[in-house]
Design an enzyme around this catalytic site. Structure first.
Site, PDB file in Angstrom:
ATOM      1  N   LYS A  53       0.841  -1.205   0.000  1.00 10.56           N
ATOM      2  CA  LYS A  53       0.000   0.000   0.000  1.00 10.56           C
ATOM      3  C   LYS A  53       0.875   1.255   0.000  1.00 10.56           C
ATOM      4  CE  LYS A  53      -3.887  -2.383   2.101  1.00 10.56           C
ATOM      5  NZ  LYS A  53      -4.609  -2.812   3.305  1.00 10.56           N
ATOM      6  N   GLN A  97      -4.949  -1.760   9.492  1.00 15.92           N
ATOM      7  CA  GLN A  97      -4.759  -3.052   8.820  1.00 15.92           C
ATOM      8  C   GLN A  97      -5.352  -4.175   9.672  1.00 15.92           C
ATOM      9  OE1 GLN A  97      -3.620  -3.444   5.712  1.00 15.92           O
ATOM     10  NE2 GLN A  97      -3.952  -5.651   5.842  1.00 15.92           N
ATOM     11  N   ASP A 120     -11.281   2.825   4.087  1.00 13.68           N
ATOM     12  CA  ASP A 120     -11.553   1.394   3.994  1.00 13.68           C
ATOM     13  C   ASP A 120     -13.054   1.121   3.945  1.00 13.68           C
ATOM     14  OD1 ASP A 120      -9.728  -0.581   3.700  1.00 13.68           O
ATOM     15  OD2 ASP A 120      -9.366  -0.923   5.829  1.00 13.68           O
TER      16      ASP A 120
HETATM   17  N1  GUN Z   1      -6.794  -7.054   5.561  1.00 16.31           N
HETATM   18  C1  GUN Z   1      -7.050  -7.744   4.436  1.00 16.31           C
HETATM   19  N2  GUN Z   1      -7.703  -6.969   3.548  1.00 16.31           N
HETATM   20  C2  GUN Z   1      -7.879  -5.765   4.128  1.00 16.31           C
HETATM   21  C3  GUN Z   1      -8.478  -4.544   3.703  1.00 16.31           C
HETATM   22  O1  GUN Z   1      -9.020  -4.393   2.601  1.00 16.31           O
HETATM   23  N3  GUN Z   1      -8.431  -3.532   4.600  1.00 16.31           N
HETATM   24  C4  GUN Z   1      -7.870  -3.674   5.828  1.00 16.31           C
HETATM   25  N4  GUN Z   1      -7.897  -2.638   6.629  1.00 16.31           N
HETATM   26  N5  GUN Z   1      -7.307  -4.785   6.237  1.00 16.31           N
HETATM   27  C5  GUN Z   1      -7.308  -5.832   5.395  1.00 16.31           C
END
Ligand code: GUN
Length: 299
Positions: A53, A97, A120
């Protein structure tokens, strides 16, 4: 029939090029989009997602800031870090995350993210607004899947979509979006999960099958009808002594088997994955542009 591959990497690249213009326009107005990421613990998959990311932010010319706390961090410290990112004026999007080392903390921590910076789309306010069809940040993976379908000219209106997996990250928001009265919706949606009696009975009737259960090779060729479109959301690490890292990535579908029967299929890796990160950048740019606070994003 041999399926055409939906190239998520290529579609993601196109979208990032499109976004570069929007980012340049914002910068001309003195707005430099920024993403704040909170990582708790050292789960290898989470560390690798967070690095991907941040790399994507760098490539897009977006500022990023990471707070990394140890797995032992108490709830209060995690909340304080979230508030720190919320109140940073250089940050337009805040992401926690998942999973957190203690999954019981997730609900409270996600609620601590400012809804104005919820890139998100996992805050209850965002989820509620999405369900009501109001402007909201759409969760990145479901949003990325809609883009993959749209840009591969797959019509969802009137189609029967069977989603396997009911997570709040993917399955349930996706069911909402696809059933919505909108350009990218208007589908008839069946949502299957671990208590569904006969998943194959449902998937065999689907025009579009979306596998998001987190179970390697759950969907096999005998479970789909000839010509179905298959979207594989799974990113499972399976042990493989011959692989350099000792594991390889495997989706929720038996790709090789399905390839001979589907009309279109996403690979793992290189299908849904690159889109998730792209939509995170998209949501951060939208947030910097004031799309949700000003009303207007999506449709
Ligand atoms: N863990 C796996 N996929 C995601 C996601 O799309 N967002 C977040 N915050 N954590 C994740």
């Amino acid at each position: 029939m041999t399926a055409k591959i939906i190239d998520g990497k290529a579609i993601a690249r196109t979208m990032r090029e499109e976004m570069a213009e929007e980012i340049a326009r914002l910068k001309q107005r003195g707005i430099h989009p920024g993403l704040g990421v909170l990582l708790v613990g050292d789960d290898p998959a989470s560390c690798s997602y967070v690095s991907a990311k941040e790399k994507a932010c760098g490539e897009a010319g977006i500022h990023s800031r990471q707070i990394h706390l140890p797995a032992s961090a108490p709830y209060d410290e995690i909340l304080a870090a979230t508030h720190d990112l919320n109140s940073d004026a250089a940050i337009h999007g805040v992401l926690v995350q998942l999973p957190l080392p203690d999954p019981k903390m997730e609900r409270g921590v996600l609620q601590a993210v400012s809804p104005d910076k919820d890139v998100d789309g996992l805050h209850p306010v965002s989820a509620g607004r999405l369900m009501l069809g109001l402007p909201a940040p759409w969760p990145c993976t479901p949003h990325g899947i809609l883009q993959l379908l749209k840009r591969s000219r797959v019509k969802t209106a009137g189609a029967h979509v069977v989603i396997v997996g009911r997570s709040s990250l993917v399955g349930r928001p996706l069911a909402n979006l696809l059933s919505m009265k909108s350009e990218q919706g208007n589908a008839t949606v069946t949502l299957c999960h671990s208590c569904t009696k006969d998943i194959a009975y449902h998937t065999r009737q689907a025009d579009i099958v979306i596998a998001a259960a987190g179970r390697p090779k759950l969907i096999t060729a005998d479970m789909i009808r000839e010509g179905a479109v298959v979207i594989d959301v799974g990113v499972n690490r399976v042990e493989d002594a011959s692989a350099k890292k000792g594991y390889r990535l495997c989706g929720d579908t038996d790709f090789e088997g399905l390839r001979e029967k589907a009309s279109l299929i996403t690979p793992v890796p290189g299908g849904v994955g690159p889109m998730t990160i792209t939509m995170l950048i998209y949501n951060t740019v939208q947030s910097a542009a004031g799309a949700w606070s000003g009303g207007g994003a999506h449709g």
